[in-house]
Design a protein around this motif. Structure first.
Motif, short mmCIF file in Angstrom:
data_model
loop_
_atom_site.label_atom_id
_atom_site.label_comp_id
_atom_site.label_asym_id
_atom_site.label_seq_id
_atom_site.Cartn_x
_atom_site.Cartn_y
_atom_site.Cartn_z
N TRP A 20 -21.72 -6.55 5.46
CA TRP A 20 -21.37 -7.00 4.11
C TRP A 20 -21.24 -5.81 3.17
O TRP A 20 -20.29 -5.71 2.39
CB TRP A 20 -22.43 -7.97 3.57
N THR A 21 -22.18 -4.87 3.25
CA THR A 21 -22.15 -3.70 2.39
C THR A 21 -20.93 -2.83 2.70
O THR A 21 -20.28 -2.30 1.78
CB THR A 21 -23.44 -2.88 2.55
N ALA A 22 -20.60 -2.68 3.98
CA ALA A 22 -19.43 -1.90 4.35
C ALA A 22 -18.15 -2.55 3.82
O ALA A 22 -17.26 -1.86 3.30
CB ALA A 22 -19.36 -1.74 5.88
N ARG A 23 -18.07 -3.87 3.94
CA ARG A 23 -16.89 -4.57 3.40
C ARG A 23 -16.82 -4.44 1.89
O ARG A 23 -15.74 -4.26 1.32
CB ARG A 23 -16.90 -6.04 3.82
N ALA A 24 -17.98 -4.53 1.22
CA ALA A 24 -18.00 -4.38 -0.24
C ALA A 24 -17.57 -2.98 -0.65
O ALA A 24 -16.79 -2.81 -1.61
CB ALA A 24 -19.41 -4.68 -0.77
N GLU A 76 -16.72 0.93 6.73
CA GLU A 76 -15.89 -0.19 7.17
C GLU A 76 -14.82 0.29 8.15
O GLU A 76 -14.54 -0.38 9.14
CB GLU A 76 -15.23 -0.88 5.97
N THR A 77 -14.27 1.46 7.90
CA THR A 77 -13.29 2.02 8.83
C THR A 77 -13.94 2.29 10.19
O THR A 77 -13.37 1.98 11.23
CB THR A 77 -12.68 3.31 8.26
N PHE A 78 -15.17 2.82 10.17
CA PHE A 78 -15.90 3.05 11.42
C PHE A 78 -16.19 1.72 12.12
O PHE A 78 -16.00 1.58 13.32
CB PHE A 78 -17.21 3.79 11.15
N ARG A 79 -16.63 0.74 11.35
CA ARG A 79 -16.97 -0.57 11.90
C ARG A 79 -15.78 -1.21 12.59
O ARG A 79 -15.91 -1.88 13.61
CB ARG A 79 -17.47 -1.46 10.77
N ARG A 80 -14.58 -0.96 12.07
CA ARG A 80 -13.35 -1.53 12.64
C ARG A 80 -12.72 -0.60 13.68
O ARG A 80 -11.62 -0.86 14.13
CB ARG A 80 -12.35 -1.81 11.53
N ASP A 81 -13.42 0.48 14.00
CA ASP A 81 -12.92 1.47 14.96
C ASP A 81 -11.60 2.06 14.49
O ASP A 81 -10.68 2.29 15.27
CB ASP A 81 -12.77 0.83 16.35
N GLY A 82 -11.52 2.34 13.19
CA GLY A 82 -10.28 2.81 12.60
C GLY A 82 -10.16 4.31 12.42
O GLY A 82 -9.11 4.79 12.00
N HIS A 83 -11.23 5.05 12.69
CA HIS A 83 -11.14 6.50 12.57
C HIS A 83 -10.33 7.07 13.74
O HIS A 83 -10.32 6.50 14.83
CB HIS A 83 -12.53 7.14 12.52
N ILE A 84 -9.70 8.18 13.51
CA ILE A 84 -8.89 8.81 14.56
C ILE A 84 -9.79 9.21 15.71
O ILE A 84 -10.84 9.80 15.52
CB ILE A 84 -8.16 10.04 14.00
N ALA A 128 -21.14 -4.70 29.09
CA ALA A 128 -20.52 -3.38 29.14
C ALA A 128 -19.28 -3.28 28.26
O ALA A 128 -18.93 -2.20 27.82
CB ALA A 128 -20.18 -3.02 30.57
N GLY A 129 -18.63 -4.37 27.99
CA GLY A 129 -17.43 -4.34 27.16
C GLY A 129 -17.69 -4.00 25.71
O GLY A 129 -16.76 -3.76 24.96
N THR A 130 -18.95 -3.98 25.28
CA THR A 130 -19.25 -3.71 23.87
C THR A 130 -19.43 -2.23 23.60
O THR A 130 -19.70 -1.84 22.49
CB THR A 130 -20.54 -4.44 23.44
N ASP A 131 -19.26 -1.38 24.62
CA ASP A 131 -19.61 0.03 24.45
C ASP A 131 -18.71 0.80 23.50
O ASP A 131 -19.17 1.72 22.87
CB ASP A 131 -19.68 0.74 25.80
N ALA A 132 -17.46 0.49 23.40
CA ALA A 132 -16.58 1.23 22.50
C ALA A 132 -15.79 0.32 21.60
O ALA A 132 -14.82 0.70 21.01
CB ALA A 132 -15.65 2.14 23.30
N SER A 133 -16.20 -0.93 21.51
CA SER A 133 -15.46 -1.90 20.72
C SER A 133 -16.02 -1.98 19.34
O SER A 133 -17.21 -1.88 19.12
CB SER A 133 -15.56 -3.28 21.37
N PRO A 134 -15.16 -2.22 18.35
CA PRO A 134 -15.66 -2.46 17.01
C PRO A 134 -16.33 -3.82 16.94
O PRO A 134 -16.18 -4.64 17.85
CB PRO A 134 -14.40 -2.44 16.14
N GLU A 135 -17.07 -4.03 15.89
CA GLU A 135 -17.69 -5.33 15.67
C GLU A 135 -16.59 -6.38 15.53
O GLU A 135 -15.57 -6.13 14.92
CB GLU A 135 -18.52 -5.31 14.38
N PRO A 136 -16.79 -7.57 16.09
CA PRO A 136 -15.79 -8.61 15.93
C PRO A 136 -15.74 -9.08 14.48
O PRO A 136 -16.76 -9.06 13.78
CB PRO A 136 -16.27 -9.74 16.85
N GLU A 137 -14.56 -9.45 14.03
CA GLU A 137 -14.42 -9.98 12.67
C GLU A 137 -15.09 -11.34 12.56
O GLU A 137 -15.02 -12.13 13.47
CB GLU A 137 -12.93 -10.10 12.32
N ARG A 138 -15.70 -11.58 11.42
CA ARG A 138 -16.37 -12.87 11.18
C ARG A 138 -15.75 -13.60 10.04
O ARG A 138 -15.22 -13.09 9.15
CB ARG A 138 -17.85 -12.64 10.87
#
Length: 181
Positions: free
Chosen positions: A16-20, A71-79, A171-181
């Motif tokens: 929530w804080t990251a989205r804010a 938030e960018t990190f949480r969405r795996d958006g960094h290069i 094991a599939g959660t190792d490099a995945s961003p958090e799922p959107e809620r």
């Protein structure tokens, strides 16, 4: 309160804080656009440039950059370059991710501390901006706040990776961003 429920509450609060922070960064982009438009209009139509706009836009740009990090990190958006990691099995991939997260957390902790120190020095010495004369520590404090939120988001990711290595998470959660809620 069980550990699992506490983890969910902490993760939810950080999400929530990251989205804010990201939302406020977006608002800052809008404000920068409006300020520059105002400055251009005043300069073009009335020949009166607004000198405060550059300073205020610079302050808002700090918000844009640093408050959107988590938030960018949480969405795996960094290069990232995954040429090697995409070829690894999930276990070694999670292990490599743990190593890189630990290194990144160490670096980010140092940078966060240094930016806090810079803001505190600006506060102690009463440094102000050149045009609007606002206290510089306010703008400077925006940097470690954004970095600290990024630190917490990275700590949560590190916890997920450690659970993957320990076999307590898929094991599939190792490099995945958090799922959107």
């Amino acid at each position: 309160l069980s550990t699992g429920r506490l983890d969910l509450r902490i993760t939810g609060a950080v999400d929530w804080t990251a989205r804010a922070g990201s939302f406020l960064a977006g608002v800052a982009v809008l404000l920068i656009t409006l300020l520059i438009t105002y400055d251009v209009a005043m300069r073009f139509f009335l020949g009166r440039p607004q000198v405060f706009v550059d300073e205020l836009a610079g302050f808002l740009q700090v918000v844009v950059i640093f408050w959107g990090l988590a938030e960018t990190f949480r969405r795996d958006g960094h290069i990232s370059v995954d040429l090697l990691t995409q070829r690894l099995r999930p276990g070694p991939r999670a292990g490599l991710r743990v190593v890189t997260l630990v290194l990144a957390l160490g670096f980010l902790a140092i940078v966060t501390w240094e930016t806090v120190d810079t803001a505190l020095r600006a506060y102690r010495f009463g440094r102000v901006s050149t045009v609007m004369l606002y206290p510089l520590w306010i703008a400077q404090l925006c940097i470690p706040l954004g970095l600290a939120l990024m630190l917490v988001a990275m700590l949560l990711a590190l916890g997920r990776q450690v659970r993957v290595l320990a076999g307590r998470a898929p094991a599939g959660t190792d490099a995945s961003p958090e799922p959107e809620r």
